[in-house]
Write a protein that holds these residues in place. Sequence first.
Motif, PDB file in Angstrom:
ATOM      1  N   ALA A 565       0.830  -1.205   0.000  1.00  0.00           N
ATOM      2  CA  ALA A 565       0.000   0.000   0.000  1.00  0.00           C
ATOM      3  C   ALA A 565       0.864   1.255   0.000  1.00  0.00           C
ATOM      4  O   ALA A 565       0.495   2.279  -0.595  1.00  0.00           O
ATOM      5  N   THR A 566       2.024   1.187   0.644  1.00  0.00           N
ATOM      6  CA  THR A 566       2.928   2.341   0.657  1.00  0.00           C
ATOM      7  C   THR A 566       3.357   2.699  -0.760  1.00  0.00           C
ATOM      8  O   THR A 566       3.420   3.874  -1.135  1.00  0.00           O
ATOM      9  N   LEU A 569       0.427   4.413  -2.494  1.00  0.00           N
ATOM     10  CA  LEU A 569       0.231   5.778  -2.003  1.00  0.00           C
ATOM     11  C   LEU A 569       1.308   6.713  -2.548  1.00  0.00           C
ATOM     12  O   LEU A 569       1.027   7.878  -2.861  1.00  0.00           O
ATOM     13  N   HIS A 570       2.534   6.223  -2.654  1.00  0.00           N
ATOM     14  CA  HIS A 570       3.632   7.029  -3.200  1.00  0.00           C
ATOM     15  C   HIS A 570       3.277   7.508  -4.610  1.00  0.00           C
ATOM     16  O   HIS A 570       3.377   8.700  -4.930  1.00  0.00           O
ATOM     17  N   GLU A 571       2.851   6.586  -5.460  1.00  0.00           N
ATOM     18  CA  GLU A 571       2.526   6.953  -6.837  1.00  0.00           C
ATOM     19  C   GLU A 571       1.286   7.843  -6.887  1.00  0.00           C
ATOM     20  O   GLU A 571       1.221   8.803  -7.676  1.00  0.00           O
ATOM     21  N   ARG A 699       6.213  16.273   4.594  1.00  0.00           N
ATOM     22  CA  ARG A 699       4.918  15.935   5.159  1.00  0.00           C
ATOM     23  C   ARG A 699       4.870  14.434   5.446  1.00  0.00           C
ATOM     24  O   ARG A 699       5.696  13.660   4.940  1.00  0.00           O
ATOM     25  N   ARG A 700       3.905  14.022   6.224  1.00  0.00           N
ATOM     26  CA  ARG A 700       3.737  12.602   6.555  1.00  0.00           C
ATOM     27  C   ARG A 700       2.273  12.238   6.465  1.00  0.00           C
ATOM     28  O   ARG A 700       1.404  12.967   6.968  1.00  0.00           O
ATOM     29  N   ILE A 701       1.986  11.097   5.804  1.00  0.00           N
ATOM     30  CA  ILE A 701       0.642  10.548   5.874  1.00  0.00           C
ATOM     31  C   ILE A 701       0.717   9.215   6.609  1.00  0.00           C
ATOM     32  O   ILE A 701       1.724   8.514   6.552  1.00  0.00           O
ATOM     33  N   GLU A 702      -0.347   8.892   7.313  1.00  0.00           N
ATOM     34  CA  GLU A 702      -0.458   7.607   7.990  1.00  0.00           C
ATOM     35  C   GLU A 702      -1.717   6.923   7.480  1.00  0.00           C
ATOM     36  O   GLU A 702      -2.719   7.586   7.182  1.00  0.00           O
ATOM     37  N   ALA A 703      -1.631   5.597   7.368  1.00  0.00           N
ATOM     38  CA  ALA A 703      -2.751   4.869   6.778  1.00  0.00           C
ATOM     39  C   ALA A 703      -2.878   3.483   7.392  1.00  0.00           C
ATOM     40  O   ALA A 703      -1.937   2.961   7.996  1.00  0.00           O
TER      41      ALA A 703
END
Length: 879
Positions: A565-566, A569-571, A699-703
């Motif tokens: 999933a990482t 999300l990156h793309e 920035r940081r996203i968490e999922a």
Amino acid sequence: MTSVNDLRSSFVGYFASNGHEPVASSPLVPRNDPTLMFTNAGMVQFKNVFTGVEKRPYSTAATAQKCVRAGGKHNDLDNVGFTARHHTFFEMLGNFSFGDYFKDQAIELAWNLLTKDWALPRDKLMVTVYEDDDEAMELWKKIAGLSEDRIVRLGAKSNFWQMGDTGPCGPCSEIFYDHGDKVWGGPPGSPEEDGDRWIEIWNLVFMQYEQHPDGSRTGLPRPSIDTGMGLERIAAVMQGVHDNYDIDLFKALIGAAANATHADVNGPGNRSLRVIADHLRSMSFLIAEGVLPSNEGRGYVLRRIMRRAMRHATLLGANEPVIHKLVPTLVREMGQAYPELSRGEAMIAETVRLEEGRFLKTLGRGLQILESETAALGEGAVLDGATAFKLYDTYGFPLDLTQDALRSRNISVDQAGFDAAMAQQKAEARKNWAGSGEAATDTVWYGLADKLGPTEFLGYETETAEGEIKALLVDGAEVDAIDAGQDGIVVVNQTPFYGESGGQVGDSGVIKGEGIAADVLDTGKHHGVFAHKVKVTEGTLKRGQAVELLVDHGRRSSIRANHSATHLLHEALRLVLGDHVAQKGSLVSADRLRFDFVHTKPMTPQEMAEVEDIANTIILQNTPVETRLMGVEEAKESGARALFGEKYGDEVRVVSMGEPTGNGLGWSVELCGGTHVRRTGDIGLVSVVAEGAVAAGVRRIEALTGHAARHRGNANTNIVASAAGLLRSGPHDVLDRIEALQGQLKSAEKALADARQKLALGGGGERAGASETVNGVTFVGRVVEGVAAKDIKSVVDAEKKRVGSGIVVMVLKGEDGKGTVAIGVTEDLTSRYAAGTLIKSATAALGGQGGGGRPDMAQGGGPDGSKADDAIAAIRALL
């Protein structure tokens, strides 16, 4: 003319044809030396090879190494732009022998390249040797045919090389080139040696010793060779110019800087153009490796380099960001040799543009502060050094800019005081600098890697395997056995356990065998050796035992889903936010994932939703997750995304997901050594749960994924359903119903406040006294209850309007026993009585202190509400 790119290729090609292994430049951020801030010489990546701690499959090598000298011991920053040969970024050409050949062949290879392949005139060359190195002296005579007057013996200061206070070292021999009598200067060792006529072009270091912290030296296991030739210096020689800044590479960069700033290449601003051209290389390569401008460590040095270049742009008249416009020129000149520039071009340019914008604001603020600090200074005065340094260190305002700004007013700067403050700061920086990179002190792991070879990882295909215990460690030392109840580390020949790396956490599980068992708490990886951190629960683990290794399947499955999933999300982030998005770190664990990326502002809810939707669309395609082994350059050329600064081997794993695009590989394609799901549908779904800042420009996203994302979604659905039940509405009407209730509540609260105010004005509650006349002034004093403390002033205002002229005192007795008092004075009486003064007596009667407000209204309080009548009486007495 021989271009810089031609010379680089020619050098490496020459040594490759002579049996040397061409080795790519190591990163500017060193990975094997905790004492260095930046890689500053070609031998840095080979340090542990020279000491015998690390083994490589070759015994000779040749490199073109990226180097930066702008901090610490090797710091050329302040000289750039003022000399012909100082740079913050430079390329070091070098050939190396790790116990293969020594002085004779090193001298022969160097001499033949210079005089035969590159055809430099022999009479233009001379050499130096260490004063006690008779062997080198004789070899130069024999191999090069040099007479003794062309070989100069010099002391340790010039001809004994060591990278730092400790490490490999040895005598050296330097080769000098004569630029001719039109340039002032003398040969090495002469009184005029500091001139620019005779220039060192190559240093041959004969590595014989290792320097220890106590000052002693011991012989290296095998004497070796380390040479260094500055590419910029030899390019100047080969192109027939004296100044490094006149070579083709710098001409292109200086020309681009001149066009961007509308400056004359040959005008008075030429020095500033040189600074910009040099610093452009340093900042771009460092940013490409993931270093970002900041206020500490490497980021501080980068920011200083960037702002020095930006200041020189302003000196040329630029009043808006221009340096980021030069990045394409640099990529065109050096991108072929260093593809990380091409891959990172968008991110480099955006980082430079943002920092330049910040600096221009800082510059304007600095000028204002300078004006404020010097407003009281008259003509001929001196600005103290501490203030000048504060402007420099805190606001990024350089000393020479301060001096220039004050020159028109005939005000000078205390240079000695500035230097003292600078020295103190450097001393603190040296004291606080702890080094970085992968510590080279883990000799035990180098030893195990050398003795055992790398652990074979089977975990891409299986979660269970058999292995043989090859080593056991307790508290960092090898042991023969680990007993039940003990903690330790187990090394096996092959394992399905993933060792923590690339942001993915290590696996856990069980190791078991006949009469033995151990819980694997975590798995790490050191130089290819997998380290299983265990707690022995049964029997005794011993070397040579055959064991079965079982990975915790549930935990591994969650980790794989989060890792895949990482990538998605990156793309997706790149598609939604732009190509500047680049990974700055990640954490892939069993319960969640987080992803740090380059971006300059918070994401909007709409952007977060779009990123999530795109990732879930690829998940629902349920396409196979494909893995290929490819050559690293082939993988990058195919479009696979690589982490800047990451160290890759000759072959890399390329992980692709989603339906193929133009590259034929997939929607998301990355270089990755982690574990992943078989198909995108195995992720289940992904839910972005948070987004925030972690550093400037990052920035940081968490999922969450799979069951964790589903549970969170179900929990939120249940909350909405429960709320709908309480509100007696459908789930889709909850927000409208809440908004309506909020409006009703607001109206009810206003009505209640109005009612309480009317009740208070109507004499409700205990009455301390009605309207009366005191010393010719209408006075109203009342004790009230049931009124909110925040509304007491409104009650007083209403009473003031009723009496027309007078003084009103209201004391509220709270349910907690405390008292709140408000005093109002009508406008016609404020010249005689100030509410802010009267309040102090009232609060004192309540056991409090102070209170305050305007002349016409003041409020205060005290802990004893039972003294409400006394507070009113106190004001009556004052009147």
